[in-house]
Design an enzyme around this catalytic site. Structure first.
Site, mmCIF file in Angstrom:
data_model
loop_
_atom_site.group_PDB
_atom_site.id
_atom_site.type_symbol
_atom_site.label_atom_id
_atom_site.label_comp_id
_atom_site.label_asym_id
_atom_site.label_seq_id
_atom_site.Cartn_x
_atom_site.Cartn_y
_atom_site.Cartn_z
ATOM 1 N N ASP A 155 -5.060 -33.519 -31.976
ATOM 2 C CA ASP A 155 -6.217 -32.807 -31.405
ATOM 3 C C ASP A 155 -5.794 -31.450 -30.834
ATOM 4 O O ASP A 155 -6.032 -31.143 -29.668
ATOM 5 C CB ASP A 155 -6.884 -33.637 -30.302
ATOM 6 C CG ASP A 155 -7.245 -35.031 -30.742
ATOM 7 O OD1 ASP A 155 -7.731 -35.182 -31.869
ATOM 8 O OD2 ASP A 155 -7.043 -35.972 -29.954
ATOM 9 N N GLU A 200 -16.669 -37.004 -35.139
ATOM 10 C CA GLU A 200 -16.160 -36.594 -33.830
ATOM 11 C C GLU A 200 -15.467 -35.248 -33.967
ATOM 12 O O GLU A 200 -15.541 -34.589 -34.996
ATOM 13 C CB GLU A 200 -15.204 -37.656 -33.269
ATOM 14 C CG GLU A 200 -14.029 -37.992 -34.157
ATOM 15 C CD GLU A 200 -13.261 -39.214 -33.674
ATOM 16 O OE1 GLU A 200 -13.695 -39.869 -32.711
ATOM 17 O OE2 GLU A 200 -12.205 -39.522 -34.277
#
Length: 332
Positions: free
Chosen positions: A50, A218
């Site tokens: 991420d 997401e």
């Protein structure tokens, strides 16, 4: 008898040919597989999950990624990376009600009004008892961050998940925060630029993208470009090493709150999205993406699972090229 025998043999040959043709058709691919460029070559502390990247005025890059109190690596050339510490080494002490308060997720870093703003998520895997926090710094370096606590939260009784935050500033200077994972998809709220938190004047929670159940979407990131707002998301599943199925999708709108559509005009709230990067070669499950506008163009910053390293999460960098009709393509 002879005529009958010949007809039977011809019929048998024709049936066999039809069977072979049917088998070939059944196993033939519908279309050629998409081809994508490999990530740019980097070295050093290349592990990341991420990732979010910023380039300071001095030319130093800071990379923030999931783990501990948000891990930080730095580089002077975007090629050679050194791990340098954490933004919040003690975790998010305000968030002890959330199981992940010592292991912060999915940072988003940006620079506005002389300040670096770092949004991060607190949760436990598979739960929507989650929260988004905020820290700020004037240098972006480890040891310089001040935590400002809770920005937004979600509860297990709700239908959304407050993780994967990302800040967008629109053409009018208004601030917006996108977030969300599974459940009812990607959400957005307005923020006050003075505080980095939601203003009392607008507490609306906008729905900007959703997929049909199980809603595997997401990692939202909204990037302004050429009069549009581009919504980058990760479809399918991360965090499974070489079994990960993440892929990077994009849709766009003329307003940060939508409505977003993909290149075929399908609404993002109906599962729409144009794929721009997927598994190829040793690059497995690319996702968790952000975009950095750098001196040499727009850079897609993401992680992938390296099939040559047993599925270890690695930092991926590629440039984006924008077509004449305004859609991005991943290039070398």
């Amino acid at each position: 008898m002879l005529v009958t025998s010949i007809l039977r043999r011809r019929t048998g040959v024709l049936l066999l040919a039809a069977l072979v043709l049917a088998m070939i058709t059944a196993f033939a691919p519908d279309a050629p597989a998409a081809t994508y460029p490999n990530p740019e070559t980097i070295s050093g502390a290349t592990y990341a999950h991420d990732p979010s990247m910023i380039r300071t005025a001095s030319g130093r890059y800071y990379l923030f990624y999931t783990g501990g109190g948000i891990r930080i690596s730095t580089s002077t050339d975007r090629v050679h990376w050194t791990a340098t510490g954490q933004a919040l080494p003690g975790g998010a002490t305000w968030a002890t009600a959330y199981k992940g308060w010592k292991d912060l997720w999915a940072p988003d870093v940006s620079f506005h009004n002389g300040v670096y703003w770092l949004y991060y998520a607190v949760s436990s895997f598979g739960s929507n008892h989650s929260a988004i926090g905020l820290a700020t710094s004037t240098t972006a370096a480890p040891g310089s961050w001040t935590d400002h606590g809770l920005v937004y939260s979600s509860q297990s009784s709700g239908d959304y998940n407050a993780i994967d935050p990302a800040l967008t500033v629109d053409a009018a200077g208004r601030w917006w925060l996108s977030f969300g994972s599974f459940w009812s998809g990607i959400k957005m709220i307005q923020l006050d630029p003075a505080t980095g938190k939601q203003p009392a004047s607008n507490t609306t929670r906008y729905g900007i993208a959703q997929r049909p159940s199980p809603d595997a979407i997401e990692g939202a990131y909204v990037y302004p470009h050429g009069g549009y707002y581009y919504l980058f998301t990760s479809f399918d599943y991360c965090c499974r090493g070489t079994n990960s199925t993440y892929r990077i999708m994009v849709a766009r709108a003329t307003s940060p709150t939508g409505p977003y559509v993909d290149e075929n005009g399908v609404s993002a709230t109906s599962g729409g999205g144009t794929q721009i990067l997927g598994t190829h070669g040793y690059v497995i499950g690319p996702g968790g993406q952000t975009v950095l506008h750098d001196n040499d163009g727009d850079v897609l910053v993401y992680h992938y699972y390296n099939g040559n390293q047993g599925g270890t999460a690695q930092l991926g960098l590629n440039h984006l090229s924008w077509s004449a009709n305004g859609w991005p393509t991943v290039v070398s």
